[in-house]
Scaffold this active site. Sequence first.
Site, PDB file in Angstrom:
ATOM      1  N   GLU A  39      -4.391  -4.056  -5.165  1.00 30.72           N
ATOM      2  CA  GLU A  39      -5.495  -5.005  -4.978  1.00 30.72           C
ATOM      3  C   GLU A  39      -6.300  -5.137  -6.269  1.00 30.72           C
ATOM      4  OE1 GLU A  39      -9.962  -5.133  -3.409  1.00 30.72           O
ATOM      5  OE2 GLU A  39      -8.698  -3.489  -2.712  1.00 30.72           O
ATOM      6  N   ASP A  43      -6.518  -8.757  -7.953  1.00 27.05           N
ATOM      7  CA  ASP A  43      -7.808  -9.431  -8.075  1.00 27.05           C
ATOM      8  C   ASP A  43      -7.947 -10.050  -9.465  1.00 27.05           C
ATOM      9  OD1 ASP A  43     -10.601 -10.060  -7.373  1.00 27.05           O
ATOM     10  OD2 ASP A  43     -11.099  -8.473  -8.785  1.00 27.05           O
ATOM     11  N   ASP A 108      -8.210  -8.392   0.692  1.00 26.98           N
ATOM     12  CA  ASP A 108      -7.664  -7.292  -0.119  1.00 26.98           C
ATOM     13  C   ASP A 108      -6.135  -7.322  -0.146  1.00 26.98           C
ATOM     14  OD1 ASP A 108     -10.240  -6.454  -0.524  1.00 26.98           O
ATOM     15  OD2 ASP A 108     -10.153  -4.766   0.873  1.00 26.98           O
ATOM     16  N   GLU A 111      -4.726 -10.127  -2.296  1.00 31.82           N
ATOM     17  CA  GLU A 111      -4.796  -9.763  -3.713  1.00 31.82           C
ATOM     18  C   GLU A 111      -3.751  -8.701  -4.058  1.00 31.82           C
ATOM     19  OE1 GLU A 111      -9.562 -10.704  -4.397  1.00 31.82           O
ATOM     20  OE2 GLU A 111      -8.900  -8.652  -4.011  1.00 31.82           O
TER      21      GLU A 111
END
Length: 219
Positions: A39, A43, A108, A111
């Site tokens: 994650e 991101d 989450d 990502e």
Amino acid sequence: MVDLEAVLGYHFQNVSLLKQALTHSSITGNVQKNYERLEFLGDRVLGVSMAHLLYFTFKNEPEGDLSPRFVKLVRKETVAEVARELNLNHYIKANPQGLSENENVLCDVMEAVIGAICLDGGFETAISFVDRHFKKHIEKSCAPERDHKTILQEFVHQLKVGAPLYEVVKKEGTEHEPVFYIKVSVEGKGSAMGVGKNKKLAEQNAAAELLKILEANHG
């Protein structure tokens, strides 16, 4: 995982990366087996990919218009919506399983999947993935969302007073469904409260409320 790969439009060379991306920390605290590190990577990849997409989609827009578009497209609500469109909620492993429907968890995991694709297929593949699955969310919005914080900043600058100050008054809810209360103040001009599911949204709402007050008094 074959059916999920078909939905994603990407075939993993290392399918264990996809499995890791779908595993919540409630299943295992092993950072090599849950999605948290993926994650973190995803991101950042999402941010760069989205900036790339916006840059080439809106070739005549200034940075001031691209920035609010970017904020809207990478925020939790939008990313979680894309996760639902890809049916990721049906593949997430969590305890309790109901966490798979949680907006924060969906964001989450989305990502994490992007991070997994980046590791498995390279950065360009990850950018293509984001371009493919987020494109329609750009097209749904014909105009960028108003950035109330920026507008407030410009408004108080014209009034020749100090910059707005934001402070968290309180936080309620659970870790996965928080509610933030944020107060914004402009010295000598007033203050207002904003509420939101995250700090950014609460700050935007607070700025919008204070703008109403200032515009009424100085319109």
